[in-house]
Write a protein that holds these residues in place. Sequence first.
Motif, PDB file in Angstrom:
ATOM      1  N   LEU A   2     -37.989 -31.928 -21.528  1.00  0.00           N
ATOM      2  CA  LEU A   2     -37.349 -31.234 -20.407  1.00  0.00           C
ATOM      3  C   LEU A   2     -36.236 -30.329 -20.937  1.00  0.00           C
ATOM      4  N   ILE A  27     -54.248 -19.020  -8.499  1.00  0.00           N
ATOM      5  CA  ILE A  27     -54.056 -17.731  -9.188  1.00  0.00           C
ATOM      6  C   ILE A  27     -55.444 -17.119  -9.394  1.00  0.00           C
ATOM      7  N   GLY A  36     -36.181 -37.143 -23.595  1.00  0.00           N
ATOM      8  CA  GLY A  36     -35.486 -36.071 -22.875  1.00  0.00           C
ATOM      9  C   GLY A  36     -35.571 -34.727 -23.556  1.00  0.00           C
ATOM     10  N   THR A  86     -53.127 -27.889 -16.042  1.00  0.00           N
ATOM     11  CA  THR A  86     -54.374 -27.250 -16.483  1.00  0.00           C
ATOM     12  C   THR A  86     -54.088 -26.491 -17.783  1.00  0.00           C
TER      13      THR A  86
HETATM   14  C1  LIG Z   1     -45.648 -38.991 -17.012  1.00  0.00           C
HETATM   15  C2  LIG Z   1     -44.729 -38.023 -17.706  1.00  0.00           C
HETATM   16  C3  LIG Z   1     -43.409 -38.368 -17.905  1.00  0.00           C
HETATM   17  C4  LIG Z   1     -42.564 -37.479 -18.585  1.00  0.00           C
HETATM   18  N1  LIG Z   1     -41.240 -37.830 -18.732  1.00  0.00           N
HETATM   19  C5  LIG Z   1     -40.394 -36.981 -19.366  1.00  0.00           C
HETATM   20  C6  LIG Z   1     -39.017 -37.285 -19.469  1.00  0.00           C
HETATM   21  O1  LIG Z   1     -38.506 -38.261 -18.903  1.00  0.00           O
HETATM   22  N2  LIG Z   1     -38.238 -36.425 -20.195  1.00  0.00           N
HETATM   23  C7  LIG Z   1     -38.738 -35.292 -20.781  1.00  0.00           C
HETATM   24  O2  LIG Z   1     -37.987 -34.568 -21.431  1.00  0.00           O
HETATM   25  N3  LIG Z   1     -40.031 -34.943 -20.629  1.00  0.00           N
HETATM   26  C8  LIG Z   1     -40.863 -35.753 -19.930  1.00  0.00           C
HETATM   27  N4  LIG Z   1     -42.180 -35.404 -19.773  1.00  0.00           N
HETATM   28  C9  LIG Z   1     -42.628 -34.097 -20.281  1.00  0.00           C
HETATM   29  C10 LIG Z   1     -42.112 -32.966 -19.358  1.00  0.00           C
HETATM   30  O3  LIG Z   1     -42.388 -33.301 -18.011  1.00  0.00           O
HETATM   31  C11 LIG Z   1     -42.788 -31.649 -19.709  1.00  0.00           C
HETATM   32  O4  LIG Z   1     -42.680 -31.399 -21.092  1.00  0.00           O
HETATM   33  C12 LIG Z   1     -42.152 -30.492 -18.936  1.00  0.00           C
HETATM   34  O5  LIG Z   1     -42.327 -30.669 -17.545  1.00  0.00           O
HETATM   35  C13 LIG Z   1     -42.765 -29.162 -19.365  1.00  0.00           C
HETATM   36  O6  LIG Z   1     -42.238 -28.141 -18.581  1.00  0.00           O
HETATM   37  P1  LIG Z   1     -43.117 -26.833 -18.322  1.00  0.00           P
HETATM   38  O7  LIG Z   1     -42.383 -26.031 -17.334  1.00  0.00           O
HETATM   39  O8  LIG Z   1     -43.505 -26.242 -19.605  1.00  0.00           O
HETATM   40  O9  LIG Z   1     -44.474 -27.398 -17.675  1.00  0.00           O
HETATM   41  P2  LIG Z   1     -44.659 -28.166 -16.288  1.00  0.00           P
HETATM   42  O10 LIG Z   1     -43.390 -28.814 -15.859  1.00  0.00           O
HETATM   43  O11 LIG Z   1     -45.857 -29.009 -16.485  1.00  0.00           O
HETATM   44  O12 LIG Z   1     -44.958 -27.002 -15.239  1.00  0.00           O
HETATM   45  C14 LIG Z   1     -46.148 -26.251 -15.278  1.00  0.00           C
HETATM   46  C15 LIG Z   1     -46.449 -25.795 -13.849  1.00  0.00           C
HETATM   47  O13 LIG Z   1     -47.600 -24.952 -13.898  1.00  0.00           O
HETATM   48  C16 LIG Z   1     -48.441 -25.261 -12.825  1.00  0.00           C
HETATM   49  N5  LIG Z   1     -49.812 -24.935 -13.161  1.00  0.00           N
HETATM   50  C17 LIG Z   1     -50.581 -25.468 -14.124  1.00  0.00           C
HETATM   51  N6  LIG Z   1     -51.808 -24.935 -14.090  1.00  0.00           N
HETATM   52  C18 LIG Z   1     -51.822 -24.041 -13.070  1.00  0.00           C
HETATM   53  C19 LIG Z   1     -52.824 -23.184 -12.535  1.00  0.00           C
HETATM   54  N7  LIG Z   1     -54.071 -23.172 -13.017  1.00  0.00           N
HETATM   55  N8  LIG Z   1     -52.493 -22.384 -11.493  1.00  0.00           N
HETATM   56  C20 LIG Z   1     -51.232 -22.402 -10.987  1.00  0.00           C
HETATM   57  N9  LIG Z   1     -50.254 -23.210 -11.442  1.00  0.00           N
HETATM   58  C21 LIG Z   1     -50.549 -24.024 -12.481  1.00  0.00           C
HETATM   59  C22 LIG Z   1     -48.260 -26.772 -12.614  1.00  0.00           C
HETATM   60  O14 LIG Z   1     -48.617 -27.150 -11.286  1.00  0.00           O
HETATM   61  C23 LIG Z   1     -46.787 -26.961 -12.922  1.00  0.00           C
HETATM   62  O15 LIG Z   1     -45.983 -26.909 -11.754  1.00  0.00           O
HETATM   63  C24 LIG Z   1     -43.042 -36.250 -19.081  1.00  0.00           C
HETATM   64  C25 LIG Z   1     -44.381 -35.910 -18.856  1.00  0.00           C
HETATM   65  C26 LIG Z   1     -45.221 -36.773 -18.160  1.00  0.00           C
HETATM   66  C27 LIG Z   1     -46.635 -36.373 -17.941  1.00  0.00           C
END
Ligand SMILES: Cc1cc2nc3c(=O)[nH]c(=O)nc-3n(C[C@H](O)[C@H](O)[C@H](O)COP(=O)(O)OP(=O)(O)OC[C@H]3O[C@@H](n4cnc5c(N)ncnc54)[C@H](O)[C@@H]3O)c2cc1C
Length: 397
Positions: free
Chosen positions: A378, A134, A375, A172
């Motif tokens: 998510l 981006i 959970g 990030t």
């Molecule tokens: C090891 C691990 C296990 C987990 N297990 C669970 C579970 O079993 N159940 C549960 O409920 N939660 C779990 N979580 C937490 C859950 O994965 C997150 O809370 C959830 O994915 C958050 O969703 P989001 O869309 O806010 O962020 P994310 O899913 O993190 O998505 C953010 C997106 O933004 C993109 N991004 C970031 N920075 C940039 C940038 N500079 N430029 C362009 N793109 C960027 C990333 O690549 C990513 O695809 C786990 C987390 C981890 C780390």
Amino acid sequence: MPTPAPYDAIILGAGASGLFCAQRAAGRGLRVAVIDHADKPARKVRISGGGMGNFTNLHASSANYLCANPHFVKSALARLSPWDVIDFLTRLGVTYEEREHGQLFTLTGAGHLAGILVDRCRKLGAYLLTGRKIESVDGPGPFRVVAGGESLEAAALVLALGGPSWPQAGATDLGFRLARRFGLALVNPRPGLVPMTLGPADRERFAPLAGNALPVTIECGPVRFTDPLLFTHRGISGPAVLQISSYWREGEPVTIDFLPQGRVADLMEGNRSSSMLLRTLLGRALPKRLVQTLLPEALASAEVRRLDRRQVEEAAGLVHGLTITPSGTEGYAKAEVTVGGVDTANISSKTFACANVPGLHVIGETLDVTGHLGGFNLHWAFASAAACADALPGGNG
Ligand SMILES: Cc1cc2nc3c(=O)[nH]c(=O)nc-3n(C[C@H](O)[C@H](O)[C@H](O)COP(=O)(O)OP(=O)(O)OC[C@H]3O[C@@H](n4cnc5c(N)ncnc54)[C@H](O)[C@@H]3O)c2cc1C
């Protein structure tokens, strides 16, 4: 085929919340573009739940979330229940199992879950730009995003960039930086659901226990969790510790009850006239090494029948109430979530729109909303995404 520009909404981040929002908005007929710097979208979803994706929790309620405004999550949770998530995913081929505490895990794997979200976006015509840096974000009126040399415009911009925890999966702090640039306040971000480290003295004391796990009740201030604790080479981990870490602040002590399912006094009562050593008696209920570590040698090697009341109380105090002050946490590198984030004070809990930047929305973990282990994170990503997608202007209604 990608939807032709201009877009109704540009979603930054193709993770759990970004993809869920994109497919739902596209399903309403909105023209949506999703941008991510990772080649493979939803990397955290792919590694979630040890690769099996703990995608929701049957007991999800506002009590399972940390947020400066504890009421903020209620509206979105009411609009997308765990059963709505189950219904959505099972129709698309996900099979699941219920584990303890209402946790639902896929049987088909977290990679399948991520793949389903991506496929659904593509099928409904959302334009997915992955592997794109981006380069610039301007707006509002309209928002203009340049990514990987391509320029896109839309009336609405959704920040779905997650938080900086687990950077090895592409995380990030861009969501926080953009939010700040748009004038949004942040609640101080810090690692959550993270193992804790011990200072040199405690580390030396507990290091021989590394690898041992047992159920405990752990307390920090008014908050307590009963779950397994795992001793590590650097400190303590396991579900109980991960849970309490989200509440813990630097310098605060935590108190651990190593025998939450029983009482030391009751164990003694049943063996009052026994010549058994105290360490042998306690070793029936606790790892022997832990008994050795917790109790002074003189007490551990005393016969149970010779113990006076003060000694019984001392042993009970050590087993049921060890107070230690962790030296820190393992940091963002080992944190499953980021606690804190965009302050919800200026975000609508119904539409996830920012009050002072027309067309800007923030969803998922970028917000100051953190779920417990099990959970809930998510589920929050999906619930906030659904409410936002339903409120985005455009489409067929
Ligand atoms: C090891 C691990 C296990 C987990 N297990 C669970 C579970 O079993 N159940 C549960 O409920 N939660 C779990 N979580 C937490 C859950 O994965 C997150 O809370 C959830 O994915 C958050 O969703 P989001 O869309 O806010 O962020 P994310 O899913 O993190 O998505 C953010 C997106 O933004 C993109 N991004 C970031 N920075 C940039 C940038 N500079 N430029 C362009 N793109 C960027 C990333 O690549 C990513 O695809 C786990 C987390 C981890 C780390």
